[in-house]
Design an enzyme around this catalytic site. Structure first.
Site: not given
Length: 313
Positions: A3, A80, A290
DNA sequence: AACACCGCCTGAGCGC
DNA sequence: TGCGCTCAGGCGGTGT
């Protein structure tokens, strides 16, 4: 899983080893990790339509497209993603490539003896002038890839859909980005067009720091919530960078160094363990598709100020 | 328009 | 020991 903090650590390590070096050659072992301007959106690796019914074969990628003959001038990051900019001294031409590391991608600076192999998923190998001779793009799962950008303006176009970089997100920026979003705040934080750089790990960590439950509708956040959340995002990302990032499994920087911030995670990967703040068992559920871990006791499910306990009697 | 959901891909970890 | 299963998740594409 790279990340923002991990990508920033890669950027810094490459900056130390790559700036001023000239690219002598490149070996492309998998064309499909590269997206060239004429390729289908998302590239041949991602587009099922392109794989099953190719309208045309992928255009050849020339060495110059991958910076051969250029001297590395600058490495930028937004969210990212990395952009490696090169300049060709004689005509003053410039070129650039954009790299996403995806889940398992690595950019490694290595000595000439360690050229990697197909077996270890080293898909692109650049040969540089000078002592540590190779730059390698590895990515076992191929969720990452390299986009050919050709110039700085093209990098800007590729990055036009990304929101502000999470490392210096302000409360005002966050508040205006979330104003009309009914979806859970966790989902909005993962959306790179809202905020660039936050993934599953740092979304959970930032929400914990801000004491905000991940399922709350984004637009229900108060001014004060946005202040705490912006501060939580910036804080956790900065501390993670200072620790060299989080190494859950694969992540290493450009010099092969792992990070240590995973040792300081408050919630990510700690479902069922005690909350570091209040000691209650951390909850886990799927939010925004997630795995999400949070503390039901100290992360608030609403922005209303908690009622003070009414005095007895 | 906003958002949910799918599928890509490999290796680790687990149960049997 | 080894097999098959599940899980991990960024993100572009597609569906609602």
């Amino acid at each position: 899983m790279p990340e923002l903090p991990e990508v920033e650590c890669v950027r810094r390590s490459l900056e130390r080893g790559l700036i001023g070096r000239t690219v002598r050659a490149v070996e492309v072992r998998r064309r499909d990790v590269i997206t060239a301007p004429g390729d289908p959106p998302g590239g041949f690796a991602r587009s099922r339509a392109a794989r099953n019914h190719p309208v045309r074969p992928p255009a050849p990628v020339t060495p110059a497209d991958l910076l051969v003959g250029f001297t590395i001038e600058r490495i930028d990051r937004l969210g990212k993603q990395l952009a490696i900019h090169g300049v060709d001294a004689r005509p003053g031409r410039r070129s650039a490539i954009v790299v996403h590391l995806g889940m398992t991608g690595q950019l490694l600076l290595e000595g000439p003896s360690s050229a990697g192999s197909q077996a270890d998923h080293s898909h692109i190998v650049w040969t540089l002038d000078g002592p540590s001779g190779l730059l390698i793009f590895r990515d076992p799962r191929r969720f990452g890839g390299v986009r050919l950008a050709l110039n700085a303006e093209a990098v800007d176009r590729l990055w036009a859909d990304l929101g502000p970089d999470a490392l210096d997100i302000t409360a005002d920026e966050l508040r205006s980005a979330l104003r009309s979003a009914r979806r859970p705040i966790k989902s909005a934080l993962l959306d790179q067009s809202v905020l660039a750089g936050v993934g599953n790990i740092y979304a959970d960590e930032a929400l914990w720091r801000a004491r905000i439950a991940p399922g709350r509708p984004a637009r229900g956040l108060s001014v004060d919530d946005c202040e705490r959340l912006a501060a939580g995002i910036r804080g956790v990302l900065r501390e993670a960078i200072d620790s060299g990032g989080s190494t859950i499994r694969d992540y290493v920087d450009g010099s092969g160094r792992a990070g240590s911030f995973q040792l300081r995670h408050a919630v990510y990967g700690r479902a069922g363990l005690p909350c570091p703040r209040c000691g209650r068992r951390l909850a886990s559920a799927v939010v925004a598709q997630r795995t999400t871990v949070w503390c039901r006791a100290c992360q608030r499910a609403s922005s209303r100020t908690r009622k003070k306990q009414a005095p007895r009697r």
